[in-house]
Design a protein around this motif. Structure first.
Motif, mmCIF file in Angstrom:
data_model
loop_
_atom_site.group_PDB
_atom_site.id
_atom_site.type_symbol
_atom_site.label_atom_id
_atom_site.label_comp_id
_atom_site.label_asym_id
_atom_site.label_seq_id
_atom_site.Cartn_x
_atom_site.Cartn_y
_atom_site.Cartn_z
ATOM 1 N N SER A 63 12.875 -2.978 -2.408
ATOM 2 C CA SER A 63 13.809 -3.473 -1.666
ATOM 3 C C SER A 63 14.303 -2.706 -0.373
ATOM 4 O O SER A 63 14.656 -2.871 0.569
ATOM 5 N N ARG A 64 14.309 -1.130 -0.590
ATOM 6 C CA ARG A 64 14.541 -0.314 0.251
ATOM 7 C C ARG A 64 13.338 0.246 1.112
ATOM 8 O O ARG A 64 13.585 0.743 2.281
ATOM 9 N N ALA A 65 12.135 -0.379 1.007
ATOM 10 C CA ALA A 65 10.928 -0.156 1.615
ATOM 11 C C ALA A 65 11.086 -0.761 2.743
ATOM 12 O O ALA A 65 11.600 -2.041 3.111
ATOM 13 N N ASP A 66 10.182 -0.082 3.947
ATOM 14 C CA ASP A 66 9.877 -0.983 4.893
ATOM 15 C C ASP A 66 8.751 -1.740 4.822
ATOM 16 O O ASP A 66 7.791 -1.633 4.121
ATOM 17 N N GLN A 67 8.716 -3.131 5.480
ATOM 18 C CA GLN A 67 7.629 -3.955 5.081
ATOM 19 C C GLN A 67 6.237 -3.498 5.495
ATOM 20 O O GLN A 67 5.398 -3.715 4.895
ATOM 21 N N GLU A 68 6.146 -2.699 6.639
ATOM 22 C CA GLU A 68 4.909 -1.774 6.883
ATOM 23 C C GLU A 68 4.546 -1.074 5.764
ATOM 24 O O GLU A 68 2.903 -0.926 5.373
ATOM 25 N N ASP A 69 5.071 -0.404 4.931
ATOM 26 C CA ASP A 69 5.108 0.462 3.915
ATOM 27 C C ASP A 69 4.375 -0.404 2.739
ATOM 28 O O ASP A 69 3.383 -0.039 2.078
ATOM 29 N N VAL A 70 5.001 -1.568 2.474
ATOM 30 C CA VAL A 70 4.293 -2.421 1.323
ATOM 31 C C VAL A 70 3.192 -2.882 1.735
ATOM 32 O O VAL A 70 2.338 -2.927 0.743
ATOM 33 N N LEU A 71 2.755 -3.260 3.044
ATOM 34 C CA LEU A 71 1.806 -3.893 3.289
ATOM 35 C C LEU A 71 0.539 -2.920 3.258
ATOM 36 O O LEU A 71 -0.363 -3.062 2.851
ATOM 37 N N LYS A 72 0.708 -1.713 3.744
ATOM 38 C CA LYS A 72 0.035 -0.671 3.495
ATOM 39 C C LYS A 72 -0.398 -0.289 2.031
ATOM 40 O O LYS A 72 -1.655 -0.072 1.722
ATOM 41 N N VAL A 73 0.449 -0.562 0.994
ATOM 42 C CA VAL A 73 0.262 -0.244 -0.365
ATOM 43 C C VAL A 73 -0.595 -1.467 -0.983
ATOM 44 O O VAL A 73 -1.370 -1.315 -1.855
ATOM 45 N N GLN A 75 -2.746 -3.213 0.908
ATOM 46 C CA GLN A 75 -4.000 -3.281 1.714
ATOM 47 C C GLN A 75 -5.413 -3.635 0.769
ATOM 48 O O GLN A 75 -5.435 -2.803 -0.099
ATOM 49 N N GLY A 76 -5.979 -4.316 1.140
ATOM 50 C CA GLY A 76 -7.199 -4.618 0.664
ATOM 51 C C GLY A 76 -7.136 -5.776 -0.656
ATOM 52 O O GLY A 76 -8.282 -6.244 -0.969
ATOM 53 N N CYS A 77 -5.822 -6.055 -0.936
ATOM 54 C CA CYS A 77 -5.890 -6.833 -1.941
ATOM 55 C C CYS A 77 -5.973 -8.387 -1.351
ATOM 56 O O CYS A 77 -5.994 -9.476 -2.081
ATOM 57 N N GLY A 78 -5.387 -8.606 0.026
ATOM 58 C CA GLY A 78 -5.246 -10.057 0.756
ATOM 59 C C GLY A 78 -4.274 -10.815 0.302
ATOM 60 O O GLY A 78 -3.274 -10.226 -0.266
ATOM 61 N N TYR A 79 -4.238 -11.989 1.022
ATOM 62 C CA TYR A 79 -3.137 -12.815 0.697
ATOM 63 C C TYR A 79 -1.945 -12.179 0.884
ATOM 64 O O TYR A 79 -0.987 -12.076 0.034
ATOM 65 N N TYR A 80 -1.683 -11.588 2.435
ATOM 66 C CA TYR A 80 -0.641 -10.731 2.521
ATOM 67 C C TYR A 80 0.912 -11.386 2.544
ATOM 68 O O TYR A 80 1.710 -10.872 2.403
ATOM 69 N N ALA A 81 0.951 -12.646 2.548
ATOM 70 C CA ALA A 81 2.007 -13.453 2.536
ATOM 71 C C ALA A 81 2.547 -13.285 1.099
ATOM 72 O O ALA A 81 3.934 -13.155 1.091
ATOM 73 N N ARG A 82 1.828 -12.825 0.071
ATOM 74 C CA ARG A 82 2.528 -12.590 -1.364
ATOM 75 C C ARG A 82 3.144 -11.364 -1.047
ATOM 76 O O ARG A 82 4.462 -11.320 -1.873
ATOM 77 N N ALA A 83 2.810 -10.420 -0.619
ATOM 78 C CA ALA A 83 3.252 -9.070 -0.587
ATOM 79 C C ALA A 83 4.564 -9.159 0.472
ATOM 80 O O ALA A 83 5.739 -8.740 0.153
ATOM 81 N N ARG A 84 4.714 -9.849 1.494
ATOM 82 C CA ARG A 84 5.746 -10.118 2.357
ATOM 83 C C ARG A 84 7.003 -10.848 1.674
ATOM 84 O O ARG A 84 8.212 -10.436 1.579
ATOM 85 N N ASN A 85 6.554 -11.900 0.981
ATOM 86 C CA ASN A 85 7.671 -12.583 0.089
ATOM 87 C C ASN A 85 8.084 -11.748 -0.985
ATOM 88 O O ASN A 85 9.333 -11.785 -1.463
ATOM 89 N N LEU A 86 7.366 -10.806 -1.656
ATOM 90 C CA LEU A 86 7.639 -10.099 -2.930
ATOM 91 C C LEU A 86 8.825 -9.181 -2.305
ATOM 92 O O LEU A 86 9.824 -8.842 -2.943
ATOM 93 N N HIS A 87 8.417 -8.713 -1.181
ATOM 94 C CA HIS A 87 9.423 -7.689 -0.447
ATOM 95 C C HIS A 87 10.846 -8.565 -0.268
ATOM 96 O O HIS A 87 12.006 -7.841 -0.529
ATOM 97 N N SER A 311 -6.059 -5.601 7.555
ATOM 98 C CA SER A 311 -6.871 -6.601 6.789
ATOM 99 C C SER A 311 -8.122 -6.185 6.452
ATOM 100 O O SER A 311 -8.705 -5.535 7.360
ATOM 101 N N ARG A 312 -8.975 -6.849 5.644
ATOM 102 C CA ARG A 312 -10.196 -6.635 5.531
ATOM 103 C C ARG A 312 -11.064 -7.223 6.821
ATOM 104 O O ARG A 312 -12.003 -6.653 7.133
ATOM 105 N N LEU A 313 -10.483 -8.193 7.267
ATOM 106 C CA LEU A 313 -11.122 -8.856 8.610
ATOM 107 C C LEU A 313 -11.171 -7.694 9.542
ATOM 108 O O LEU A 313 -12.274 -7.252 10.226
ATOM 109 N N ASP A 314 -10.110 -6.708 9.811
ATOM 110 C CA ASP A 314 -10.213 -5.752 10.837
ATOM 111 C C ASP A 314 -10.826 -4.570 10.327
ATOM 112 O O ASP A 314 -11.579 -3.898 11.152
ATOM 113 N N GLN A 315 -11.023 -4.351 8.979
ATOM 114 C CA GLN A 315 -11.937 -3.112 8.518
ATOM 115 C C GLN A 315 -13.251 -3.558 8.741
ATOM 116 O O GLN A 315 -14.027 -2.603 9.137
#
Length: 333
Positions: A63-73, A75-87, A311-315
């Motif tokens: 809960s204390r993390a920045d969203q960008e830090d969450v997405l960085k961790v 990264q590679g798992c895909g379906y990033y809406a899951r990470a945003r929602n979890l945060h 994202s994997r697309l940009d990679q």
């Protein structure tokens, strides 16, 4: 308890895979495993699960993390809406006192929690006798009852009837039963080449004579998108911008436009006259099939892409750029 339940639960106790979230009832860890397992195979989930917990060991830490830090961790798992929602969920639960709701109906009010996740979490973490139906359970029950085209309601009703029989016995936990059904589907009752010969409940299965007939395949519709990506390279690296929208929102990537005239719009946007075409690539999401034309142009500023969640697309786009550069610098002959 019905015989099918007795047999399957005994099989589960003896043959369940050793997974890091097995036997765990901490709702945060149960939720993380369930969110990761959506759209991700178990062998891929394990390192992400362990990496995420190492960085965010508790709901409070997340809960204390920045969203960008969450997405960085993530990264590679895909379906990033899951990470945003979890945060968002972590922030909401912590703000409300840090205690998870204990019923599936209450859990569904949290960000990103659908019927399956709510039922799985409530049954495993809190012992609520509620049926959790995922793709594995749908396939197992379709074969048990020889249903070629079952409705969602039909499957749910069958799963609830089995759970009701379990609850009346006041014996094994609802979470064990849900996991036993899912484990059977994941390891024995496979979509293709199911191992009926070693299925512990084969004698109860009406569809075992032709298991791959049940359930019938769902038609998968994909929307095709034509995109143009512009890679702007400068002394500091590649120019990146933060993406918006439900699919890749919060991640960073190269500028991109969709449809006819996309390159012209990109050139005007950045005050450029021309760009070099590097090639094309394809990328698929669940309901989208992308064809991307990749161009490159010089730029006065940039950054190291490794510092941002991509994202994997940009990679893939940046890998195409690197391959092009390598071929240009390779010695002739």
């Amino acid at each position: 308890m019905s015989s099918v339940q007795t047999v399957l639960l005994e099989w589960f106790r003896q043959h369940q895979r050793k997974l890091p979230w097995r036997g765990v009832t901490d709702p945060y860890k149960v939720l993380l495993s369930e969110v990761l397992l959506q759209q991700t195979r178990v062998e891929q989930t394990i390192p992400y699960y362990e990496r995420f917990l190492a960085r965010f060991p508790s709901l409070e830490a997340l809960s204390r993390a920045d969203q960008e830090d969450v997405l960085k961790v993530w990264q590679g798992c895909g379906y990033y809406a899951r990470a945003r929602n979890l945060h968002r969920l972590a922030q909401q639960v912590v703000a409300a006192g840090g205690v998870f709701p204990r019923t599936s109906s209450a859990l569904r009010a949290l960000p990103g929690i659908g019927p399956y996740t709510a039922a799985a979490l409530a049954s495993i973490a809190f012992g609520e006798p509620v049926a959790a139906v995922d793709g594995n359970v749908r396939r197992v029950l379709s074969r048990w009852y020889a249903w070629e085209k079952p409705t969602a309601g039909q499957i749910q009703q069958a799963a609830e009837a089995l759970m009701a029989g379990l609850a009346q016995s006041q014996g094994p936990s609802p979470g064990d039963w849900n996991q036993a059904l899912m484990e059977l589907g994941a390891t024995v009752c496979l979509p293709k080449n199911p191992a009926c010969g070693r299925c512990p409940v084969a004698r109860f299965c009406l569809g075992q004579a032709a298991p791959e007939r049940y359930p019938g395949a769902k038609e998968r519709k994909q929307r095709r998108l034509e995109l143009t990506a512009l890679v702007l390279q400068g002394p500091g690296g590649v120019y990146l911008e933060q993406r918006q929208g439900p699919i890749l929102g919060g991640l960073w990537g190269v500028p991109m436009e969709e449809g006819p005239g996309a390159l012209a719009r990109l050139l005007v946007r950045f005050g450029l006259e021309r760009a070099e075409r590097l090639g094309s690539l394809r990328h698929e999401f669940t309901h989208r099939k992308l064809h991307i034309e990749v161009y490159r142009a010089p730029w006065v500023a940039g950054e190291n892409p490794a510092s941002r969640p991509l994202s994997r697309l940009d990679q893939k786009i940046l890998a195409l750029v690197e391959a092009n550069l390598s071929s240009q610098h390779s010695p002739a002959g």
